[in-house]
Design a protein around this motif. Structure first.
Motif, PDB file in Angstrom:
ATOM      1  N   GLY A 286       0.614  -1.149   0.096  1.00 26.78           N
ATOM      2  CA  GLY A 286       0.144   0.132   0.053  1.00 26.78           C
ATOM      3  C   GLY A 286       0.816   1.070   0.016  1.00 26.78           C
ATOM      4  O   GLY A 286       1.968   1.215  -0.336  1.00 26.78           O
ATOM      5  N   GLY A 287       0.113   2.414   0.324  1.00 28.24           N
ATOM      6  CA  GLY A 287       0.763   3.827   0.375  1.00 28.24           C
ATOM      7  C   GLY A 287       1.839   3.880   1.336  1.00 28.24           C
ATOM      8  O   GLY A 287       1.657   3.323   2.545  1.00 28.24           O
ATOM      9  N   TYR A 294       3.617   4.212  -4.505  1.00 29.95           N
ATOM     10  CA  TYR A 294       2.847   2.909  -3.905  1.00 29.95           C
ATOM     11  C   TYR A 294       3.655   1.634  -3.903  1.00 29.95           C
ATOM     12  O   TYR A 294       4.242   1.278  -5.027  1.00 29.95           O
ATOM     13  N   THR A 296       3.781  -2.291  -4.145  1.00 31.20           N
ATOM     14  CA  THR A 296       2.957  -3.107  -4.796  1.00 31.20           C
ATOM     15  C   THR A 296       3.351  -4.655  -4.130  1.00 31.20           C
ATOM     16  O   THR A 296       2.613  -5.580  -4.837  1.00 31.20           O
TER      17      THR A 296
END
Length: 394
Positions: A286-287, A294, A296
């Protein structure tokens, strides 16, 4: 003429050398200063030292502790190191002040109170105050100070003022001089001197007692107010602690809410096994921040060279170097659009097109590509879209 002759006679009496012509005025005689006798009263400035007590200092200088209190402007006998005291010194009198018969002198001990002394000597607080009208408090008695205890006749005990007689004192309080003389064991009232103690029978120091009662109540209210403020401060501090704890708990809950929610997938639905053992997760899916791209997949930190295994059975689709920062990496195709990626390897143990089972060795942990330390970057893709790997892991 007599003054002039006197002056001439004085001049004639001078020695010959003194009769020479005077060329300049004679100097005037020096002024003289008369020094009186030693002052009968004065003060010693004393600096409080560690371990000093008011009673001990008073005993050392032979004075009543209360006189030190009054001279130094103190309200109680609590002393501080470095504090300056004024100790009154009185010259030794020819005789001590006379104390009426039946009046006992008591030196206050630590812990004494007016109530305890009243009970011990069978006196009412008013009777004890009347015998000691100079008391400053009903609650605090200065250890080492002197109290007068009337054993027989009760009344007001005062010092004979300068310039007054027993008769004057008796008339001022509306008493018979004979009655006062009898209560004080006097055959000759004129034998009294200023400063001698006189017992005025039946007279009570009601005004002084009422003033001390009012002061006692004011001090009690002050203590209650101080205790109320102390309790309020304790409550404020407790509330502040509760508030900080609630804020901390809220921050923990917020952090848990912000962490990606993971829906677990069973092995039959596409579940996988961990590709490493002996690791710790350093970055989640996530962020990661306003200025970071981001993430992955997930990063699993492990020692350099730790074996990496296939998370699920599949065919090796990619095994080589990546131009996108993955370094040495492997991509497995598990069918149904599901792929897994293993990045930053130090060494690859499979080749493209090879079939592997879940748990088979496919490479080793390294730090190739865009990496700051040995770890495995692990991704799960479904139809080319990155998914949270934790949803597929046990």
């Amino acid at each position: 003429m007599r003054g002039i002759l006197g002056a001439l006679c004085v001049f004639c009496a001078l020695p010959a050398w003194a009769k020479l012509p005077v060329l300049s005025p004679l100097p005037l005689p020096e002024a003289t200063v008369e020094v009186g006798g030693t002052a009968r009263k004065g003060w010693v400035l004393y600096t409080v030292r560690p371990g000093d007590t008011l009673a001990g200092i008073a005993a050392r200088y032979g004075v009543d502790p209360r006189h030190i209190l009054w001279s130094s402007g103190l309200k109680d006998d609590r002393l501080q190191v470095g504090q300056e005291l004024r100790i009154p010194l009185v010259a030794v009198e020819e005789r001590k002040p006379r104390i009426p018969p039946g009046v006992e002198v008591y030196r206050v001990r630590p812990g004494d109170t007016l109530a305890s002394l009243s009970q011990r000597f069978g006196l009412s607080p008013l009777e004890l105050v009347s015998a000691n009208p100079s008391l400053e408090s009903l609650d605090r008695l200065v250890a080492g100070s002197l109290l007068y205890i009337p054993k027989k006749t009760k009344g007001l005990l005062v010092a004979l003022p300068e310039g007054e007689t027993l008769v004057d004192l008796a008339r001022r309080f509306g008493l018979s001089p004979l009655e006062v003389a009898k209560a004080n064991g006097l055959e000759d009232p004129t034998a009294l001197r200023p400063g001698d103690l006189v017992l005025l029978p039946g007279i009570e120091a009601k005004a002084t007692y009422q003033r001390l009662l009012a002061k006692q109540e004011a001090e009690r209210q002050a203590r209650l107010e101080a205790e109320r403020k102390r309790q309020e401060e304790l409550r404020r501090l407790a509330e502040e602690r509760r508030r900080r704890e609630a804020l901390r708990q809220a921050q923990l809950r917020q952090a848990q809410v912000q962490r990606p929610q993971v829906r677990r997938v069973s092995y039959q639905e596409g579940g996988m096994r961990w590709p490493l053992s002996g690791f710790r997760i350093t970055t989640y899916f996530g962020g990661r921040g306003a200025f970071q791209r981001y993430h992955t997949g997930i990063d699993l930190a492990a020692p350099y060279g730790t074996p990496i295994v296939a998370a699920k059975s599949g065919q090796v689709q990619v095994a080589g170097w990546s131009s996108f920062g993955y370094g040495f990496h492997v991509v497995l195709d598990h069918g149904g659009g599901v792929e897994t990626l293993y990045a930053h390897m130090s060494r690859i143990a499979v080749r493209p097109g090879q079939w592997v089972e879940a748990g088979d060795l496919i490479g080793y942990v390294g730090s190739t590509g865009w990496s700051t330390g040995p770890h495995l970057h692990f991704e799960v893709r479904v139809n080319g879209v990155p998914r949270n790997p934790l949803a597929y892991l046990p």
